[in-house]
Design a protein around this motif. Sequence first.
Motif, mmCIF file in Angstrom:
data_model
loop_
_atom_site.group_PDB
_atom_site.id
_atom_site.type_symbol
_atom_site.label_atom_id
_atom_site.label_comp_id
_atom_site.label_asym_id
_atom_site.label_seq_id
_atom_site.Cartn_x
_atom_site.Cartn_y
_atom_site.Cartn_z
ATOM 1 N N SER A 291 51.765 -56.581 14.168
ATOM 2 C CA SER A 291 52.027 -57.632 13.172
ATOM 3 C C SER A 291 52.405 -57.066 11.817
ATOM 4 O O SER A 291 53.016 -57.748 10.994
ATOM 5 C CB SER A 291 50.799 -58.525 13.013
ATOM 6 N N GLN A 292 52.028 -55.828 11.548
ATOM 7 C CA GLN A 292 52.322 -55.141 10.289
ATOM 8 C C GLN A 292 51.712 -55.854 9.081
ATOM 9 O O GLN A 292 52.214 -55.772 7.963
ATOM 10 C CB GLN A 292 53.836 -54.980 10.090
ATOM 11 N N GLY A 293 50.635 -56.581 9.332
ATOM 12 C CA GLY A 293 49.911 -57.232 8.248
ATOM 13 C C GLY A 293 48.507 -56.684 8.127
ATOM 14 O O GLY A 293 48.196 -55.621 8.677
ATOM 15 N N ILE A 294 47.658 -57.397 7.425
ATOM 16 C CA ILE A 294 46.267 -56.979 7.230
ATOM 17 C C ILE A 294 45.347 -58.098 7.706
ATOM 18 O O ILE A 294 45.497 -59.254 7.288
ATOM 19 C CB ILE A 294 45.970 -56.679 5.749
ATOM 20 N N VAL A 295 44.405 -57.751 8.562
ATOM 21 C CA VAL A 295 43.357 -58.677 8.974
ATOM 22 C C VAL A 295 42.086 -58.322 8.201
ATOM 23 O O VAL A 295 41.607 -57.179 8.275
ATOM 24 C CB VAL A 295 43.080 -58.593 10.489
ATOM 25 N N VAL A 296 41.566 -59.276 7.464
ATOM 26 C CA VAL A 296 40.337 -59.071 6.698
ATOM 27 C C VAL A 296 39.184 -59.665 7.501
ATOM 28 O O VAL A 296 39.149 -60.876 7.734
ATOM 29 C CB VAL A 296 40.413 -59.749 5.319
ATOM 30 N N VAL A 297 38.283 -58.837 7.959
ATOM 31 C CA VAL A 297 37.164 -59.338 8.752
ATOM 32 C C VAL A 297 35.990 -59.630 7.832
ATOM 33 O O VAL A 297 35.741 -58.913 6.863
ATOM 34 C CB VAL A 297 36.771 -58.350 9.873
ATOM 35 N N ARG A 298 35.275 -60.706 8.162
ATOM 36 C CA ARG A 298 34.167 -61.143 7.298
ATOM 37 C C ARG A 298 32.862 -61.153 8.064
ATOM 38 O O ARG A 298 32.562 -62.108 8.785
ATOM 39 C CB ARG A 298 34.456 -62.530 6.716
ATOM 40 N N PRO A 299 32.043 -60.109 7.917
ATOM 41 C CA PRO A 299 30.672 -60.180 8.419
ATOM 42 C C PRO A 299 29.924 -61.200 7.550
ATOM 43 O O PRO A 299 30.067 -61.199 6.332
ATOM 44 C CB PRO A 299 30.121 -58.765 8.181
ATOM 45 N N ASP A 300 29.147 -62.065 8.129
ATOM 46 C CA ASP A 300 28.570 -63.161 7.349
ATOM 47 C C ASP A 300 27.071 -63.305 7.564
ATOM 48 O O ASP A 300 26.500 -64.352 7.244
ATOM 49 C CB ASP A 300 29.282 -64.474 7.706
ATOM 50 N N SER A 301 26.443 -62.275 8.112
ATOM 51 C CA SER A 301 25.000 -62.343 8.329
ATOM 52 C C SER A 301 24.456 -60.928 8.458
ATOM 53 O O SER A 301 25.200 -59.974 8.660
ATOM 54 C CB SER A 301 24.669 -63.158 9.582
ATOM 55 N N GLY A 302 23.144 -60.842 8.338
ATOM 56 C CA GLY A 302 22.506 -59.536 8.401
ATOM 57 C C GLY A 302 22.324 -58.939 7.021
ATOM 58 O O GLY A 302 22.654 -59.544 6.002
#
Length: 469
Positions: A291-302
Amino acid sequence: MEQQHSTISYNPILDTDSYKPSHYLQLPPGAQSLFGYIESRGGVYGKTLFFGLQYILSRYLSTRVTYPMIEEARELLSAHGEPFNEEGWRHIVDQHGGRLPLEIRAVPEGSMIPNHNALVTVRSTDPEVAWLEAYMETMLLRVWYPITVATQSWSIKQVIRRNLEETSDDPEGQLPFKLHDFGARGVSSEESAGIGGMAHLINFMGTDTLSAIRYARAYYDEPMAGYSIPASEHSTITSWGREGEADAYRNMLRQFGGPGKIFACVVDSYDIFNAVENLFGGILKDEIIASQGIVVVRPDSGNPVEMALATAKMLKAKFGAVQNSMGFDVLNNTRIIYGDGINEGSIRGILMELKIHGFAADNIAFGMGGTLLQQVNRDTQKMAMKTSAILMPDGWRDVYKAPITDPGKASKKGLLSTYRNRVTGEIKTWQIGEACADWEDLMRVVWRNGELLVRDSLAMIRERAAETE
């Protein structure tokens, strides 16, 4: 029969505390004017970023008093058990067209002022309503809120800046989007979202608080104060079912991915380790790279510190990283945004842990909600407005308090302004006439007798704030 619902229209006479209407009977006979000031008497931060008075003046103090407002106030206060100065308020309508006869001076918005210095001064200008300065304290002191949000946001910006300078090849380019406002749902009202969100945008350009964008347009002439990106929430992932989790992520990628594009996806709906390692880093890995883009992952617990580091390690293992000129890793194809349990302390901890393990601050941004816009109060910076002088027929007299049980609440005396030393840059509040030629007056008349005299843009205020860094 349709039920009728009443609404409340704004009435500046009633935008005060219940005890204020009786104060006109309590002043010394012959009083012609009162002079007061607003300051931070201390607090969490050693200095304050001044912001938000222009909003209060434009939105509230500019409202003209009318006869129907006087009638409403007379009826309400009488039933409430308070006296009402009907003659004084009618004088304001008859002689001033309903405009409030006050002169307000203030340091420029965007200025960083050490605590214990006057930020605003207020003086009543009509001897017939000398009491008006103190009467408006309730309204004007609400400037504590945007000041405190802006100050906290500025302080966090310095924490992030220092880490970027130590680990990033592009600290200034990265910084504006490192602290994202998630606070709209965590505040007490839409207005709080607008005011607080706008205050945050002095320091950063990332926000999900649309009210802040609208307020900045209306009151600070900023066409677009902040930006956001497409992002998922738990419902948009879990609506696909647990067995469809990969399909939910794939849909995000196909809807919002592409060369140069960026979107964010929450990854802890079920098993964050499986989501990062086996779904994003496995089933979807080739499509993400293509895709040549950026995926921003969001950890939301812990635990925020532990999970931010764990996520960075998993992403590096799956997508690799490039070492920058500072010797720190920058993740390929992916980034992280952490939005749960975020405050100044957890931000410090996360950035320190990432740095220790060789990760640049480029890899992470922070989403801050209720802690940014709601977990502040007037005592965070000990904001207060006090009357410091009264004009009597024989001239100005000092007004002050000095409680022996709390010296920290002692107030200033006399007619005041805040000055900056031209040589050293020191800022200090003096009585007017005390400062020598080495000191320049920082305060400007921003309001006089119903007219807003200074209207700064958000862009100008941002420039001033940046000069303090």
